[in-house]
Write an enzyme that holds these catalytic residues in place. Structure first.
Site, PDB file in Angstrom:
ATOM      1  N   MET A  30       0.829  -1.207   0.235  1.00  0.00           N
ATOM      2  CA  MET A  30      -0.015  -0.196  -0.561  1.00  0.00           C
ATOM      3  C   MET A  30       0.876   0.857   0.294  1.00  0.00           C
ATOM      4  O   MET A  30       0.900   2.271  -0.072  1.00  0.00           O
ATOM      5  CB  MET A  30      -0.905   0.195   1.456  1.00  0.00           C
ATOM      6  CG  MET A  30      -1.686  -1.035   1.052  1.00  0.00           C
ATOM      7  SD  MET A  30      -3.485  -0.930   1.963  1.00  0.00           S
ATOM      8  CE  MET A  30      -2.713  -0.702   3.612  1.00  0.00           C
ATOM      9  N   HIS A  34       8.603   1.091   3.699  1.00  0.00           N
ATOM     10  CA  HIS A  34      10.145   1.166   4.303  1.00  0.00           C
ATOM     11  C   HIS A  34      11.585  -0.117   4.085  1.00  0.00           C
ATOM     12  O   HIS A  34      10.663  -0.314   3.158  1.00  0.00           O
ATOM     13  CB  HIS A  34       9.736   1.384   5.852  1.00  0.00           C
ATOM     14  CG  HIS A  34       8.283   0.279   6.080  1.00  0.00           C
ATOM     15  ND1 HIS A  34       8.812  -1.002   6.374  1.00  0.00           N
ATOM     16  CD2 HIS A  34       7.102   0.001   6.119  1.00  0.00           C
ATOM     17  CE1 HIS A  34       7.568  -2.384   6.541  1.00  0.00           C
ATOM     18  NE2 HIS A  34       6.462  -1.287   6.848  1.00  0.00           N
ATOM     19  N   GLU A  35      11.508   0.011   4.556  1.00  0.00           N
ATOM     20  CA  GLU A  35      13.559  -0.943   5.003  1.00  0.00           C
ATOM     21  C   GLU A  35      12.594  -2.843   4.734  1.00  0.00           C
ATOM     22  O   GLU A  35      12.942  -3.690   4.086  1.00  0.00           O
ATOM     23  CB  GLU A  35      13.573  -0.592   6.143  1.00  0.00           C
ATOM     24  CG  GLU A  35      15.471  -0.264   5.396  1.00  0.00           C
ATOM     25  CD  GLU A  35      15.800  -0.635   4.451  1.00  0.00           C
ATOM     26  OE1 GLU A  35      16.236  -1.674   4.225  1.00  0.00           O
ATOM     27  OE2 GLU A  35      16.364   0.243   3.537  1.00  0.00           O
ATOM     28  N   HIS A  37       9.175  -3.393   3.701  1.00  0.00           N
ATOM     29  CA  HIS A  37       8.799  -3.825   2.002  1.00  0.00           C
ATOM     30  C   HIS A  37      10.603  -3.476   0.957  1.00  0.00           C
ATOM     31  O   HIS A  37      10.060  -5.158   0.174  1.00  0.00           O
ATOM     32  CB  HIS A  37       8.418  -2.350   1.299  1.00  0.00           C
ATOM     33  CG  HIS A  37       7.060  -1.901   1.968  1.00  0.00           C
ATOM     34  ND1 HIS A  37       6.644  -1.176   2.717  1.00  0.00           N
ATOM     35  CD2 HIS A  37       6.445  -2.806   2.085  1.00  0.00           C
ATOM     36  CE1 HIS A  37       5.353  -1.197   2.865  1.00  0.00           C
ATOM     37  NE2 HIS A  37       5.224  -1.918   3.024  1.00  0.00           N
ATOM     38  N   GLN A  61      -9.785  -2.575   2.547  1.00  0.00           N
ATOM     39  CA  GLN A  61      -9.615  -3.445   3.278  1.00  0.00           C
ATOM     40  C   GLN A  61      -9.716  -2.075   4.690  1.00  0.00           C
ATOM     41  O   GLN A  61      -9.289  -2.200   6.034  1.00  0.00           O
ATOM     42  CB  GLN A  61      -8.505  -3.463   2.803  1.00  0.00           C
ATOM     43  CG  GLN A  61      -7.170  -2.460   3.509  1.00  0.00           C
ATOM     44  CD  GLN A  61      -5.928  -3.966   2.982  1.00  0.00           C
ATOM     45  OE1 GLN A  61      -5.971  -4.002   1.480  1.00  0.00           O
ATOM     46  NE2 GLN A  61      -4.498  -3.768   4.183  1.00  0.00           N
ATOM     47  N   GLY A 155       4.919  -9.996   4.358  1.00  0.00           N
ATOM     48  CA  GLY A 155       5.759  -9.627   5.893  1.00  0.00           C
ATOM     49  C   GLY A 155       5.070 -10.495   7.317  1.00  0.00           C
ATOM     50  O   GLY A 155       3.623 -10.650   7.097  1.00  0.00           O
ATOM     51  N   ASP A 158       2.471  -9.049   9.557  1.00  0.00           N
ATOM     52  CA  ASP A 158       0.768  -9.028   9.160  1.00  0.00           C
ATOM     53  C   ASP A 158       0.648 -10.542   9.186  1.00  0.00           C
ATOM     54  O   ASP A 158       0.566 -11.674   8.223  1.00  0.00           O
ATOM     55  CB  ASP A 158      -0.316  -7.670   8.234  1.00  0.00           C
ATOM     56  CG  ASP A 158       0.259  -6.944   7.843  1.00  0.00           C
ATOM     57  OD1 ASP A 158      -0.280  -6.340   9.057  1.00  0.00           O
ATOM     58  OD2 ASP A 158       1.546  -6.525   6.807  1.00  0.00           O
ATOM     59  N   SER A 192       6.685  -0.193  10.109  1.00  0.00           N
ATOM     60  CA  SER A 192       5.613  -0.083   9.515  1.00  0.00           C
ATOM     61  C   SER A 192       5.443   1.347   9.003  1.00  0.00           C
ATOM     62  O   SER A 192       5.764   2.220   9.689  1.00  0.00           O
ATOM     63  CB  SER A 192       4.408  -0.485  10.945  1.00  0.00           C
ATOM     64  OG  SER A 192       3.099   0.179  10.345  1.00  0.00           O
ATOM     65  N   SER A 193       4.241   1.827   8.423  1.00  0.00           N
ATOM     66  CA  SER A 193       4.000   2.442   7.756  1.00  0.00           C
ATOM     67  C   SER A 193       3.813   3.528   8.293  1.00  0.00           C
ATOM     68  O   SER A 193       3.612   4.781   8.263  1.00  0.00           O
ATOM     69  CB  SER A 193       3.360   2.784   6.529  1.00  0.00           C
ATOM     70  OG  SER A 193       4.005   1.005   5.601  1.00  0.00           O
TER      71      SER A 193
END
Ligand code: PAF
Length: 302
Positions: A30, A34-35, A37, A61, A155, A158, A192-193
């Site tokens: 989405m 960040h690192e 991803h 979602q 990841g 989640d 986390s974003s």
């Protein structure tokens, strides 16, 4: 690296790559990369001839409009980061492009078009975020259809989602779903974003989650195998932060990773995962750790 703003064009790009015999690795995101991803993209680039990344803040979602509206978005920056990490294609699109001809007059996807996310969606996140996993399963199945990759990377942060997305594979079990370890900041905070929305004090408060996971892990190492006892360890560790209001706990739960259950598993566990969700200020954070595995994080200490 190519950037496409249309899922149909991305589908054609992927078909072309496949017709040339290239294996496709896929990292659905989405955005707000960040690192964590980037580690998925790097792994895909190592294991596949071509790596495709989708960036789509999926409205299906989100159970809270404010969370959707405040979700960070910067496609050009994400595309550049993804390209540097080894992506060959980054694509995005609008809801009406992903679900062409399916939206109603209000521009929404009718509920009967939502996918059933299956039994892994029961309990915990599924209970606290009504409709969330149906939205995830619906977009992931659609993204899989557009990209038709050999492998897809998600990841472990989640955790429950990683179980749900397996139900989005086609009837031949494709793509291969590969779950990669959670990346952590040096403090132990899971990347986390949403961390971008934490202020300095909230970042400190978020570490209570990490401390609780460490406590549960230590209890497991000391021989605790009962889910209720391990949940007690999580609760005791978090209690002071809950009492002072530094965090607002949604759940602190133990599950059997071999067999998902909506409620706490009975009996002596041979493996366990601890799962947490809490609000820190306005930001909702989740984290988890396998208690029977070491190491259970990468990048920072848990
Ligand atoms: O994990 C995420 O970022 C999203 O849930 C996903 C898998 C990209 C679906 O929108």
């Amino acid at each position: 690296m190519e950037l496409l703003h249309d899922p149909a064009a991305a589908q054609a790009w992927c078909e072309d790559a496949r017709s040339r015999g290239h294996d496709l690795g896929f990292v659905p995101t989405m955005g707000a990369l960040h690192e964590g991803h980037l580690s998925l993209i790097r792994r895909s680039a190592q294991e596949n001839a071509r790596t495709v990344v989708s960036v789509f803040v999926n409205p299906l979602q989100f159970d809270e409009a404010a969370d959707f509206e405040s979700y960070p978005q910067d496609l050009d920056k994400d595309a550049s980061l993804a390209g540097d990490a080894g992506a060959d294609l980054v694509f995005s699109g609008r809801l009406d492009q992903f679900f062409e001809g399916e939206l109603n007059a209000a521009g929404e996807l009718p509920t009967e078009h939502l996918r059933n996310p299956g039994p892994a969606a029961l309990g915990l996140e599924g209970e606290h975020r009504q409709g969330h996993f149906a939205g995830v399963a619906t977009i992931v199945a659609r993204l899989f259809r557009f990209a038709a990759p050999s492998r897809a990377y998600f990841g472990a942060k989640d955790y429950q989602q990683s179980l749900v997305v397996r139900s989005c594979c086609d009837d031949k079990g494709r793509p291969d779903v590969i779950i990669c370890p959670t990346l952590r900041e040096s403090s132990g905070l899971a990347m986390s974003s949403r961390n971008k929305r934490l202020n300095g004090a909230e970042r400190e408060h978020a570490l209570h989650l990490v401390v609780a996971l460490r406590a549960a892990h230590a209890a497991w190492e000391a021989g605790a195998r009962d889910a209720a006892e391990l949940e007690g360890v999580l609760a005791a560790s978090l209690a002071p932060a809950v009492d002072t209001g530094e965090i607002e706990l949604e759940y602190a739960a133990i599950r059997d990773p071999e067999q998902w259950s909506a409620t706490r598993p009975d009996g002596r566990l041979t493996s366990a995962v601890a799962l947490l969700a809490a609000r820190v200020g306005t930001v909702r954070l989740i984290d988890n750790a396998r208690l029977d595995q070491v190491p259970f994080g990468v990048g920072g200490v848990l």
